[in-house]
Motif scaffolding. Structure first.
Motif, mmCIF file in Angstrom:
data_model
loop_
_atom_site.group_PDB
_atom_site.id
_atom_site.type_symbol
_atom_site.label_atom_id
_atom_site.label_comp_id
_atom_site.label_asym_id
_atom_site.label_seq_id
_atom_site.Cartn_x
_atom_site.Cartn_y
_atom_site.Cartn_z
ATOM 1 N N THR B 17 1.135 -0.658 -0.089
ATOM 2 C CA THR B 17 -0.475 0.020 -0.376
ATOM 3 C C THR B 17 0.762 1.696 -0.039
ATOM 4 O OG1 THR B 17 -0.156 0.027 2.540
ATOM 5 C CG2 THR B 17 -2.086 -1.596 1.561
ATOM 6 N N SER B 18 0.377 2.822 -0.225
ATOM 7 C CA SER B 18 0.867 3.934 -0.500
ATOM 8 C C SER B 18 0.596 4.003 0.799
ATOM 9 C CB SER B 18 0.451 4.549 -1.225
ATOM 10 O OG SER B 18 1.222 3.767 -2.831
ATOM 11 N N VAL B 19 1.274 4.730 1.580
ATOM 12 C CA VAL B 19 1.172 5.865 2.444
ATOM 13 C C VAL B 19 1.429 7.856 1.920
ATOM 14 C CG1 VAL B 19 3.524 5.297 3.803
ATOM 15 C CG2 VAL B 19 1.278 6.461 5.170
ATOM 16 N N LYS B 20 0.588 8.656 2.332
ATOM 17 C CA LYS B 20 1.142 9.962 2.705
ATOM 18 C C LYS B 20 1.657 10.503 3.849
ATOM 19 C CE LYS B 20 -1.232 12.243 -0.454
ATOM 20 N NZ LYS B 20 -2.275 13.628 -1.032
ATOM 21 N N ILE B 21 2.884 11.083 3.980
ATOM 22 C CA ILE B 21 2.882 11.980 5.140
ATOM 23 C C ILE B 21 3.103 13.875 5.234
ATOM 24 C CG2 ILE B 21 5.120 12.202 6.394
ATOM 25 C CD1 ILE B 21 5.704 9.745 6.172
ATOM 26 N N GLU B 22 2.649 14.603 5.851
ATOM 27 C CA GLU B 22 2.286 16.256 5.394
ATOM 28 C C GLU B 22 2.951 16.567 6.341
ATOM 29 O OE1 GLU B 22 -2.339 16.434 4.349
ATOM 30 O OE2 GLU B 22 -1.622 17.191 5.984
ATOM 31 N N CYS B 23 3.724 17.298 5.662
ATOM 32 C CA CYS B 23 4.735 18.465 6.541
ATOM 33 C C CYS B 23 4.378 20.105 5.718
ATOM 34 C CB CYS B 23 6.462 18.431 6.040
ATOM 35 S SG CYS B 23 6.843 19.739 6.984
ATOM 36 N N ARG B 24 3.898 20.569 6.924
ATOM 37 C CA ARG B 24 2.820 21.795 7.344
ATOM 38 C C ARG B 24 4.143 22.973 7.609
ATOM 39 N NH1 ARG B 24 -2.151 22.012 4.997
ATOM 40 N NH2 ARG B 24 -2.868 20.140 4.995
ATOM 41 N N SER B 25 4.338 24.336 7.899
ATOM 42 C CA SER B 25 4.668 25.506 8.248
ATOM 43 C C SER B 25 3.995 25.980 8.325
ATOM 44 C CB SER B 25 5.824 25.611 7.343
ATOM 45 O OG SER B 25 5.153 26.523 5.276
ATOM 46 N N LEU B 26 3.501 26.441 9.851
ATOM 47 C CA LEU B 26 1.713 27.163 10.155
ATOM 48 C C LEU B 26 2.229 28.033 10.724
ATOM 49 C CD1 LEU B 26 1.115 24.182 13.353
ATOM 50 C CD2 LEU B 26 1.042 24.545 10.707
ATOM 51 N N ASP B 27 3.682 28.745 10.657
ATOM 52 C CA ASP B 27 3.512 30.508 10.954
ATOM 53 C C ASP B 27 4.489 31.106 9.414
ATOM 54 O OD1 ASP B 27 5.203 30.601 14.327
ATOM 55 O OD2 ASP B 27 5.565 29.475 11.743
ATOM 56 N N PHE B 28 4.689 30.288 9.500
ATOM 57 C CA PHE B 28 6.317 31.365 7.632
ATOM 58 C C PHE B 28 5.778 30.083 6.717
ATOM 59 C CE2 PHE B 28 9.188 28.075 7.649
ATOM 60 C CZ PHE B 28 9.099 27.063 8.367
ATOM 61 N N GLN B 29 6.117 30.981 5.495
ATOM 62 C CA GLN B 29 6.299 30.541 4.094
ATOM 63 C C GLN B 29 7.990 30.411 4.116
ATOM 64 O OE1 GLN B 29 5.029 34.521 1.222
ATOM 65 N NE2 GLN B 29 3.147 33.338 1.519
ATOM 66 N N ALA B 30 7.812 28.656 3.452
ATOM 67 C CA ALA B 30 8.622 27.876 3.147
ATOM 68 C C ALA B 30 9.069 27.607 1.892
ATOM 69 C CB ALA B 30 8.576 26.760 3.873
ATOM 70 N N THR B 31 9.561 28.382 1.444
ATOM 71 C CA THR B 31 10.354 28.390 -0.239
ATOM 72 C C THR B 31 11.109 26.952 -0.114
ATOM 73 O OG1 THR B 31 12.534 29.323 1.260
ATOM 74 C CG2 THR B 31 11.175 30.326 -0.019
ATOM 75 N N THR B 32 11.721 26.154 0.480
ATOM 76 C CA THR B 32 11.974 25.583 0.335
ATOM 77 C C THR B 32 12.499 24.486 1.423
ATOM 78 O OG1 THR B 32 13.868 26.378 -1.160
ATOM 79 C CG2 THR B 32 14.163 25.019 -0.610
ATOM 80 N N MET B 33 11.824 23.067 1.218
ATOM 81 C CA MET B 33 11.496 22.231 2.207
ATOM 82 C C MET B 33 12.075 21.080 1.808
ATOM 83 S SD MET B 33 7.482 21.384 3.487
ATOM 84 C CE MET B 33 6.678 23.356 4.421
#
Lengths: 114, 114
Positions: B17-33
């Motif tokens: 199966t496939s699994v998705k992981i999320e990464c969020r910047s909560l209080d800034f804009q992330a130009t690069t992750m």
């Protein structure tokens, strides 16, 4: 290419004694240097960084690190260790060529005995 | 410091199966992750760098068809592990960079493939 070496897998120190966790690096440009701490099953917590300026950098929880350009080192230090300092410590480096890719050392596990 | 939220913190999935992981910047804009993988008692291995609105840049040896990265907005990047197998079990950590020189890390995701 960037690289980071943490020569010690583990450091043991008694509570109240000073601690040092070693780190040496190699970059092609000017280094940006970082120390992070990781507790079990947790993400990384930022401790301190060196970008420019004073060679002695003070960070969180009483930690400090000294940038030594001639020895390409950035050792992490604390004057008096606490049992709660026991964790996994990572040294990281990025160069100033604009890639913003951070390379981590292998990590050093610190054990502080009461 | 800025906050990066990673979800889920733990996931168990069946092989294939496939699994998705999320990464969020909560209080800034992330130009690069950045996405890292950490093996037990090992350091963080950089898997890929993603810039908002463009394709991710994968490190050598990382299968881009296996680890799909999407950075659709300045606050969200996702890592999808496709057709997961037990050897994909690991601790995955994202980090996000704002306009400064510092990167902020998520709490990590423990993936177990059974």
């Amino acid at each position: 290419a960037q690289s980071v070496a943490q020569p010690e897998d583990q450091v043991n120190v008694a509570e109240g004694n000073p601690l040092t966790v070693k780190c040496t690096y190699s970059v092609s440009g000017n280094p940006y240097l970082f120390w992070y701490v990781q507790y079990p099953n947790r993400g990384l917590q930022f401790l301190l960084k060196y970008i420019t300026g004073d060679n002695l950098v003070k960070g969180s929880y009483g930690f400090e690190a000294e940038f030594n350009k001639s020895q390409t080192s950035f050792h992490l230090k604390k004057p008096s260790a606490l049992v709660s300092d026991s964790a996994l410590y990572f040294c990281a480096v990025r160069d100033d060529t604009g890639g913003f890719k951070t390379i981590f050392g292998a990590g050093t596990r610190l054990f502080v005995k009461a | 410091g800025a906050v990066v939220s990673q979800h889920p913190s733990r996931v168990i999935c069946k092989s294939g199966t496939s699994v998705k992981i999320e990464c969020r910047s909560l209080d800034f804009q992330a130009t690069t992750m950045f996405w890292y993988r950490q093996f037990p008692k090992k350091s963080l291995m950089l898997m890929a760098t993603s810039n908002e609105g463009s394709k991710a840049t994968y490190e050598q040896g990382v299968e881009k068809d296996k680890f799909l990265i999407n950075h659709a907005s300045l606050t969200l990047s996702t890592l999808t592990v496709t057709s997961a197998h037990p050897e994909d079990s690991s601790f995955y950590i994202c980090s996000a960079r704002d306009i400064s020189t510092e990167a902020f890390f998520g709490q990590g995701t423990r993936l177990t493939v059974v």
